[in-house]
Design a protein around this motif. Structure first.
Motif, PDB file in Angstrom:
ATOM      1  N   ASP A   1       0.842  -1.194   0.000  1.00 44.66           N
ATOM      2  CA  ASP A   1       0.000   0.000   0.000  1.00 44.66           C
ATOM      3  C   ASP A   1       0.876   1.243   0.000  1.00 44.66           C
ATOM      4  OD1 ASP A   1      -2.319  -1.344  -0.088  1.00 44.66           O
ATOM      5  OD2 ASP A   1      -2.855  -1.081   2.017  1.00 44.66           O
ATOM      6  N   ALA A   2       0.531   2.198  -0.837  1.00 42.04           N
ATOM      7  CA  ALA A   2       1.282   3.461  -0.888  1.00 42.04           C
ATOM      8  C   ALA A   2       0.271   4.583  -1.029  1.00 42.04           C
ATOM      9  CB  ALA A   2       2.251   3.450  -2.068  1.00 42.04           C
ATOM     10  N   PHE A   3      -0.293   4.959   0.117  1.00 42.09           N
ATOM     11  CA  PHE A   3      -1.338   5.977   0.112  1.00 42.09           C
ATOM     12  C   PHE A   3      -0.972   7.106   1.059  1.00 42.09           C
ATOM     13  CE2 PHE A   3      -3.746   1.944  -0.653  1.00 42.09           C
ATOM     14  CZ  PHE A   3      -3.951   2.169  -2.000  1.00 42.09           C
ATOM     15  N   LEU A   4      -1.827   8.106   1.083  1.00 43.54           N
ATOM     16  CA  LEU A   4      -1.674   9.167   2.078  1.00 43.54           C
ATOM     17  C   LEU A   4      -2.872   9.110   3.011  1.00 43.54           C
ATOM     18  CD1 LEU A   4       0.245  10.322  -0.238  1.00 43.54           C
ATOM     19  CD2 LEU A   4      -0.075  12.453   0.968  1.00 43.54           C
ATOM     20  N   PRO A   5      -2.639   9.256   4.309  1.00 46.01           N
ATOM     21  CA  PRO A   5      -3.738   9.144   5.259  1.00 46.01           C
ATOM     22  C   PRO A   5      -4.841  10.161   4.941  1.00 46.01           C
ATOM     23  CG  PRO A   5      -1.630   9.333   6.392  1.00 46.01           C
ATOM     24  CD  PRO A   5      -1.370   9.574   4.956  1.00 46.01           C
TER      25      PRO A   5
ATOM     26  N   TYR B   1      -3.521  14.412  -6.720  1.00 45.81           N
ATOM     27  CA  TYR B   1      -2.267  14.795  -6.065  1.00 45.81           C
ATOM     28  C   TYR B   1      -1.080  14.179  -6.808  1.00 45.81           C
ATOM     29  CZ  TYR B   1       1.108  15.164  -2.176  1.00 45.81           C
ATOM     30  OH  TYR B   1       2.202  15.423  -1.396  1.00 45.81           O
TER      31      TYR B   1
ATOM     32  N   LEU C   1       1.928  16.123  -8.645  1.00 44.47           N
ATOM     33  CA  LEU C   1       3.346  15.875  -8.313  1.00 44.47           C
ATOM     34  C   LEU C   1       4.155  15.568  -9.563  1.00 44.47           C
ATOM     35  CD1 LEU C   1       3.225  13.724  -5.050  1.00 44.47           C
ATOM     36  CD2 LEU C   1       3.888  16.113  -5.282  1.00 44.47           C
TER      37      LEU C   1
ATOM     38  N   VAL D   1       2.978  22.071  -4.060  1.00 45.85           N
ATOM     39  CA  VAL D   1       1.876  21.111  -4.195  1.00 45.85           C
ATOM     40  C   VAL D   1       1.779  20.271  -2.921  1.00 45.85           C
ATOM     41  CG1 VAL D   1       1.035  19.100  -5.477  1.00 45.85           C
ATOM     42  CG2 VAL D   1       2.092  20.997  -6.715  1.00 45.85           C
ATOM     43  N   VAL D   2       2.927  19.785  -2.452  1.00 48.81           N
ATOM     44  CA  VAL D   2       2.961  18.982  -1.208  1.00 48.81           C
ATOM     45  C   VAL D   2       2.416  19.824  -0.050  1.00 48.81           C
ATOM     46  CG1 VAL D   2       4.472  17.788   0.443  1.00 48.81           C
ATOM     47  CG2 VAL D   2       4.916  17.604  -2.003  1.00 48.81           C
TER      48      VAL D   2
ATOM     49  N   ARG E   1       0.449  22.533  -0.114  1.00 49.68           N
ATOM     50  CA  ARG E   1      -0.984  22.885  -0.246  1.00 49.68           C
ATOM     51  C   ARG E   1      -1.866  21.698   0.158  1.00 49.68           C
ATOM     52  NH1 ARG E   1      -4.182  22.250  -4.669  1.00 49.68           N
ATOM     53  NH2 ARG E   1      -2.440  22.057  -6.105  1.00 49.68           N
ATOM     54  N   TRP E   2      -1.535  20.508  -0.363  1.00 56.12           N
ATOM     55  CA  TRP E   2      -2.360  19.341  -0.040  1.00 56.12           C
ATOM     56  C   TRP E   2      -2.255  18.985   1.435  1.00 56.12           C
ATOM     57  CZ3 TRP E   2      -6.065  16.735  -2.612  1.00 56.12           C
ATOM     58  CH2 TRP E   2      -6.201  17.001  -3.975  1.00 56.12           C
TER      59      TRP E   2
ATOM     60  N   LEU F   1      -5.509  18.758   3.967  1.00 48.49           N
ATOM     61  CA  LEU F   1      -5.831  17.570   4.769  1.00 48.49           C
ATOM     62  C   LEU F   1      -5.850  17.881   6.263  1.00 48.49           C
ATOM     63  CD1 LEU F   1      -3.776  14.839   2.873  1.00 48.49           C
ATOM     64  CD2 LEU F   1      -6.242  15.164   2.852  1.00 48.49           C
TER      65      LEU F   1
ATOM     66  N   ARG G   1      -9.031  19.161   7.873  1.00 49.31           N
ATOM     67  CA  ARG G   1     -10.115  18.211   8.128  1.00 49.31           C
ATOM     68  C   ARG G   1     -10.073  17.685   9.556  1.00 49.31           C
ATOM     69  NH1 ARG G   1      -9.669  14.782   2.583  1.00 49.31           N
ATOM     70  NH2 ARG G   1     -10.157  16.537   1.240  1.00 49.31           N
ATOM     71  N   GLN G   2      -8.958  17.931  10.225  1.00 55.66           N
ATOM     72  CA  GLN G   2      -8.839  17.422  11.601  1.00 55.66           C
ATOM     73  C   GLN G   2      -9.479  18.411  12.564  1.00 55.66           C
ATOM     74  OE1 GLN G   2      -4.762  16.370  12.543  1.00 55.66           O
ATOM     75  NE2 GLN G   2      -4.413  15.781  10.415  1.00 55.66           N
TER      76      GLN G   2
ATOM     77  N   ALA H   1       3.298   9.547  10.087  1.00 50.90           N
ATOM     78  CA  ALA H   1       2.077   9.098   9.405  1.00 50.90           C
ATOM     79  C   ALA H   1       2.395   8.681   7.967  1.00 50.90           C
ATOM     80  CB  ALA H   1       1.036  10.213   9.418  1.00 50.90           C
ATOM     81  N   ASP H   2       3.264   9.436   7.314  1.00 49.76           N
ATOM     82  CA  ASP H   2       3.663   9.094   5.938  1.00 49.76           C
ATOM     83  C   ASP H   2       4.367   7.742   5.894  1.00 49.76           C
ATOM     84  OD1 ASP H   2       2.599  11.350   4.932  1.00 49.76           O
ATOM     85  OD2 ASP H   2       4.473  12.293   4.326  1.00 49.76           O
TER      86      ASP H   2
ATOM     87  N   ALA I   1       1.836   4.938   6.318  1.00 43.70           N
ATOM     88  CA  ALA I   1       0.887   4.724   5.214  1.00 43.70           C
ATOM     89  C   ALA I   1       1.570   4.362   3.897  1.00 43.70           C
ATOM     90  CB  ALA I   1       0.037   5.981   5.027  1.00 43.70           C
ATOM     91  N   GLY I   2       2.895   4.347   3.863  1.00 43.76           N
ATOM     92  CA  GLY I   2       3.592   4.057   2.604  1.00 43.76           C
ATOM     93  C   GLY I   2       3.637   5.274   1.694  1.00 43.76           C
ATOM     94  N   ALA I   3       3.498   6.461   2.265  1.00 45.18           N
ATOM     95  CA  ALA I   3       3.452   7.668   1.440  1.00 45.18           C
ATOM     96  C   ALA I   3       4.803   7.993   0.802  1.00 45.18           C
ATOM     97  CB  ALA I   3       2.979   8.857   2.275  1.00 45.18           C
TER      98      ALA I   3
ATOM     99  N   PHE J   1       4.739   6.428  -2.438  1.00 48.35           N
ATOM    100  CA  PHE J   1       3.872   7.199  -3.329  1.00 48.35           C
ATOM    101  C   PHE J   1       4.615   8.412  -3.888  1.00 48.35           C
ATOM    102  CE2 PHE J   1       0.799  10.517  -4.250  1.00 48.35           C
ATOM    103  CZ  PHE J   1      -0.161   9.838  -4.969  1.00 48.35           C
ATOM    104  N   HIS J   2       5.316   9.112  -3.019  1.00 47.44           N
ATOM    105  CA  HIS J   2       5.982  10.343  -3.453  1.00 47.44           C
ATOM    106  C   HIS J   2       7.215  10.075  -4.312  1.00 47.44           C
ATOM    107  CE1 HIS J   2       3.623  12.252  -0.181  1.00 47.44           C
ATOM    108  NE2 HIS J   2       3.639  13.258  -1.016  1.00 47.44           N
TER     109      HIS J   2
ATOM    110  N   ARG K   1       6.852  19.545   2.922  1.00 44.51           N
ATOM    111  CA  ARG K   1       6.373  19.100   4.235  1.00 44.51           C
ATOM    112  C   ARG K   1       6.605  20.185   5.288  1.00 44.51           C
ATOM    113  NH1 ARG K   1       2.557  16.452   4.593  1.00 44.51           N
ATOM    114  NH2 ARG K   1       2.451  14.310   3.947  1.00 44.51           N
TER     115      ARG K   1
END
Lengths: 303, 288
Positions: A83-87, A97, A101, B27-28, B30-31, B35, B38-39, B112-113, B116-118, B121-122, B136
């Motif tokens: 899994d490679a997501f963002l929380p 996103y 990127l 971009v990193v 802003r997103w 997010l 939302r907390q 957290a990244d 989650a495997g972020a 992703f990046h 970040r």
């Protein structure tokens, strides 16, 4: 040719992961096979520009990932096994996103995120956070995120991992379709050889950091190694004994009636079969080369 | 083309530009900020910051009005230094809320990244460790910076409206703007550095809170007992605040100790980002 690897060696702390490896990956759908520790992951890292080579040269889509890793990664996609997501991100947000990127403008990114999710079949759930998805939906979302920025080449790492049979079939159909629908070439790294047979048209096999096979799938499967399958009527046992006396290696074909025999005829001399059939009054109703399965070929290559 | 006919428009390849890789840091950021909003805790803390800012603004307004009215000798003495006090107030007005915001947004960010495997992703995309980390940093500090500079802008405006001399107010604003941002960024950099060391968000937050609070007690305590005020400038947030004091109030430690705030601020920033960069450079993108 999408990838060219020339004399690449990669050593980590005394361990050689890739050993003077040279290969090319053609356009189309190519499988990258090998047992654990064969060097597949290291090769993928090098192709993505995530690690440097100890010696040798690499080109991906005409770009050197050693000197321009971001240039390569802008044009390739990678779907990881894990899994490679963002929380807290929804599938739409994740894909948008990912596209941003990769340098796409925000509006274009959102548009392509929806298109990619539609392509992989993620419907209204795309507006829900990804962490609540089933394994199948997660895999689809990962695929969408990997293709959202319109890559020319896509690396897939075990894309059917953890999927049930229907989901697996759908995922393979999507992968097979990428080249035709999106013009995206695919490199599939997997342990599931049936996936390779279903999707790929070219196979590369690595073992201990070296290339042990580089051939079109059809050619690899066509290598029967002189084995023939004979189906008989009459006394198959007598025929088997007669052939053995003539120096032919015979093994039972595996059917319940014992009427099929697997014959090793490396020089392709079929006359000996006919002569023995006449001598033992046995009818040979079917005699054809026995094609290898990919599993058999793979195991032989690794021997 | 026949009317009503359906035509397959086929897939369209992307032919536009890809932009400058360094813009992807934005971009990193802003997103990340989207997010965070939302907390619930971030909203609560931001609200707390606005209340805090309102109190500071009201206090300033009353002092200005009181001073301008010419009532009492105390008022005239206060008014003489009011412009400088505004600068310091601007830097320190959001100490509490920004610390809590960084604790909520920055301290768990990389943990957290990692969980989650972020990173996969990046870093499978055209973004490098430097760009990701900058994104970040800005993203984790984003709401704290908005709150700090928002309060700062309102404080300066109120002072201008209520009798402050324009040139003096602008000079104070120019001198205090840097330390204000540095205070938040140094704190966030340390939070990110600690966050990169663990997958557990709670542990990352505890480490950050422990470091900030523990070093504050230690440094400020020793500084008072040993009569060495420059020790306070070694603290994560104290360094930028001491820098602000030097620039706005012309407070000096004397000799080479005057360099302590700037050096300490740079060290905290560098240390935090350095640790995070070191950890990120070892992130596994392709596992196997």
């Amino acid at each position: 040719m999408q990838v060219r690897v020339q004399g690449v060696t990669r050593s980590y702390e005394g361990v050689t992961a890739l050993d003077n490896l040279s290969l090319t990956i053609p356009a189309g759908r190519t499988a990258l096979l090998g047992p654990n520790g064969a060097g597949k992951s290291t090769l993928l890292k090098i192709l993505l520009g995530l690690t440097r080579v100890t010696s040798g040269s690499v080109e991906v889509l005409g770009v050197d990932p050693q000197t321009d890793p971001l240039g390569v990664r802008a044009r390739v996609g990678y779907m990881p096994e894990d899994d490679a997501f963002l929380p807290d991100m929804t599938a739409v947000e994740l894909c948008a996103y990912g596209a941003e990127l990769a340098g796409l403008p925000p509006n274009e990114a959102v548009e392509r995120a929806h298109a990619a999710l539609f392509h992989v079949g993620v419907d209204d759930k795309r507006y829900l956070p990804v962490q609540g998805y089933s394994t199948g939906l997660r895999q689809r979302t990962k695929l969408a995120a990997a293709i959202v920025h319109d890559p020319d080449l896509l690396f897939l790492d075990e894309p059917t991992n953890g999927l049930d049979p229907p989901s697996r079939e759908e995922m393979l159909s999507l992968v097979a379709d990428l080249k035709d629908r999106r013009g995206c070439d695919v490199v599939l790294s997997t342990h599931l050889l049936s996936d390779v047979e279903r999707v790929c048209d070219h196979v590369l096999v690595l073992s201990a950091g070296r290339l042990v096979a580089d051939a079109p799938l059809k050619e690899l499967l066509g290598r029967g190694d002189g084995r023939y399958l004979a189906r008989c009527k009459g006394d198959a046992g007598a025929l088997s004994r007669a052939l053995t006396d003539k120096g032919v290696a015979v093994t039972p074909g595996g059917d319940a009636a014992g009427s099929t025999l697997l014959l090793a005829l490396p020089d392709g001399d079929l006359d000996v079969v006919w002569r023995c059939a006449v001598d033992t009054h046995t009818q040979v109703r079917h005699l054809a080369p026995k094609a290898n399965t990919l599993d058999e070929t793979f195991l032989k290559l690794l021997e | 083309m026949a009317e009503g006919a359906i035509h397959d428009l086929k897939y369209k390849r992307y032919t536009g530009g890809r932009g400058n890789p360094w813009l992807r840091a934005l971009v990193v950021a802003r997103w990340a900020m989207v997010l965070q909003l939302r907390q619930r805790w971030v909203k609560v803390l931001f609200g707390l910051g606005i209340i805090w800012a309102t109190v500071s603004i009201l206090k300033l307004a009353m002092l200005s009005l009181f001073g301008n009215s010419g009532l009492g000798s105390a008022a005239s003495g206060l008014l003489a230094n009011l412009d400088r006090e505004v600068g310091i107030t601007a830097i320190e007005a959001q100490q509490g809320p920004t610390f809590l915001l960084v604790l909520a947004c920055g301290a768990p960010a990389l943990a957290a990244d990692l969980n989650a495997g972020a990173f996969q992703f990046h870093f499978a995309r055209p973004i490098g460790v430097g760009q990701y980390l900058l994104g970040r940093l800005l993203g984790s500090a984003g709401w704290s910076l908005v709150l700090s500079y928002g309060t700062f802008a309102v404080l300066m405006s109120v002072r201008l409206v209520l009798g402050g001399e324009a040139l003096t107010v602008l000079k104070t604003a120019a001198l205090s703007a840097g330390p204000l941002g540095l205070r938040v960024l140094a704190m966030t950099a340390v939070a990110l550095g600690l966050s990169s060391l663990t997958r557990r968000k709670g542990l990352a937050q505890a480490m950050f809170a422990g470091l900030v609070a523990g070093s504050w007690v230690l440094l400020f305590g020793v500084a008072r007992v040993a009569h060495k005020p420059w020790l306070e400038a070694l603290h994560v947030t104290g360094s930028a605040e001491a820098l602000g004091d030097m620039l706005v109030l012309h407070r000096r430690f004397g000799g080479w100790y005057d360099a302590v705030p700037a050096v300490a601020c740079a060290l905290w920033l560098g240390l935090g980002l350095g640790v995070a960069a070191w950890r990120l450079s070892r992130a596994e993108v392709v596992r196997g």
